[in-house]
Design a protein around this motif. Structure first.
Motif, PDB file in Angstrom:
ATOM      1  N   ARG A 122      20.507 -41.491  13.766  1.00 46.23           N
ATOM      2  CA  ARG A 122      21.163 -41.200  14.917  1.00 46.23           C
ATOM      3  C   ARG A 122      22.475 -40.374  14.728  1.00 46.23           C
ATOM      4  NH1 ARG A 122      18.518 -44.858  18.999  1.00 46.23           N
ATOM      5  NH2 ARG A 122      16.946 -45.742  17.954  1.00 46.23           N
ATOM      6  N   ARG A 123      23.332 -40.816  13.769  1.00 43.32           N
ATOM      7  CA  ARG A 123      24.685 -40.167  13.834  1.00 43.32           C
ATOM      8  C   ARG A 123      24.461 -38.708  13.366  1.00 43.32           C
ATOM      9  NH1 ARG A 123      29.563 -42.401   9.876  1.00 43.32           N
ATOM     10  NH2 ARG A 123      31.230 -40.699  10.813  1.00 43.32           N
ATOM     11  N   ARG A 124      23.562 -38.158  12.634  1.00 47.48           N
ATOM     12  CA  ARG A 124      23.374 -36.745  12.006  1.00 47.48           C
ATOM     13  C   ARG A 124      22.990 -36.219  13.452  1.00 47.48           C
ATOM     14  NH1 ARG A 124      21.902 -33.210   7.995  1.00 47.48           N
ATOM     15  NH2 ARG A 124      20.270 -31.808   8.692  1.00 47.48           N
ATOM     16  N   SER A 125      21.903 -36.790  14.045  1.00 50.82           N
ATOM     17  CA  SER A 125      21.418 -35.978  15.400  1.00 50.82           C
ATOM     18  C   SER A 125      22.687 -35.985  16.439  1.00 50.82           C
ATOM     19  CB  SER A 125      20.344 -36.808  15.847  1.00 50.82           C
ATOM     20  OG  SER A 125      19.188 -36.949  15.271  1.00 50.82           O
ATOM     21  N   VAL A 182      26.667 -32.404  19.073  1.00 52.07           N
ATOM     22  CA  VAL A 182      27.977 -32.293  19.490  1.00 52.07           C
ATOM     23  C   VAL A 182      28.430 -30.729  19.277  1.00 52.07           C
ATOM     24  CG1 VAL A 182      30.297 -32.844  19.407  1.00 52.07           C
ATOM     25  CG2 VAL A 182      28.626 -34.702  19.577  1.00 52.07           C
ATOM     26  N   LEU A 183      28.287 -30.447  18.018  1.00 54.01           N
ATOM     27  CA  LEU A 183      28.883 -29.224  17.358  1.00 54.01           C
ATOM     28  C   LEU A 183      27.996 -27.943  18.112  1.00 54.01           C
ATOM     29  CD1 LEU A 183      28.686 -30.010  13.468  1.00 54.01           C
ATOM     30  CD2 LEU A 183      30.661 -29.476  15.086  1.00 54.01           C
ATOM     31  N   TRP A 184      26.879 -28.088  18.231  1.00 51.98           N
ATOM     32  CA  TRP A 184      25.931 -27.152  19.058  1.00 51.98           C
ATOM     33  C   TRP A 184      26.472 -27.028  20.546  1.00 51.98           C
ATOM     34  CZ3 TRP A 184      23.371 -23.016  18.186  1.00 51.98           C
ATOM     35  CH2 TRP A 184      22.447 -22.359  19.214  1.00 51.98           C
ATOM     36  N   TYR A 216      19.864 -32.529  24.659  1.00 52.56           N
ATOM     37  CA  TYR A 216      19.351 -32.418  22.935  1.00 52.56           C
ATOM     38  C   TYR A 216      19.172 -33.652  22.242  1.00 52.56           C
ATOM     39  CZ  TYR A 216      20.050 -30.544  18.432  1.00 52.56           C
ATOM     40  OH  TYR A 216      19.903 -30.025  17.235  1.00 52.56           O
ATOM     41  N   VAL A 217      19.976 -34.634  22.589  1.00 51.83           N
ATOM     42  CA  VAL A 217      20.110 -35.876  21.776  1.00 51.83           C
ATOM     43  C   VAL A 217      18.445 -36.380  21.972  1.00 51.83           C
ATOM     44  CG1 VAL A 217      20.719 -38.362  21.487  1.00 51.83           C
ATOM     45  CG2 VAL A 217      22.346 -36.335  21.644  1.00 51.83           C
TER      46      VAL A 217
END
Length: 67
Positions: free
Chosen positions: A4-7, A12-14, A51-52
């Motif tokens: 979940r952290r990677r997602s 956030v970056l996107w 997105y998430v």
């Protein structure tokens, strides 16, 4: 399956990239930095949440994956 952290970091970056692009487009379209910035922030918040959710749903779908 990714964490979940990677997602969340990817989302956030996107969305930071999207925020900058939308702010510039909003400024060009309206001539107002305030209106353009507001549009960009609203779009970013909605986009981040969607997105998430989208990524988490696809993380559960096994179709198209190889072991």
């Amino acid at each position: 399956m990714e964490t979940r952290r990677r997602s969340l970091v990817k989302a956030v970056l996107w969305n930071v990239i999207g925020l900058v692009v939308m702010a510039v487009v909003g400024l060009i379209a309206t001539g107002s930095a305030a209106v353009g910035g507001t549009l960009a922030v609203v779009n970013t918040v909605i986009g981040l949440v969607m997105y998430v959710i989208y990524e988490r749903i696809w993380a559960r779908i096994k179709w198209g994956r190889h072991a």
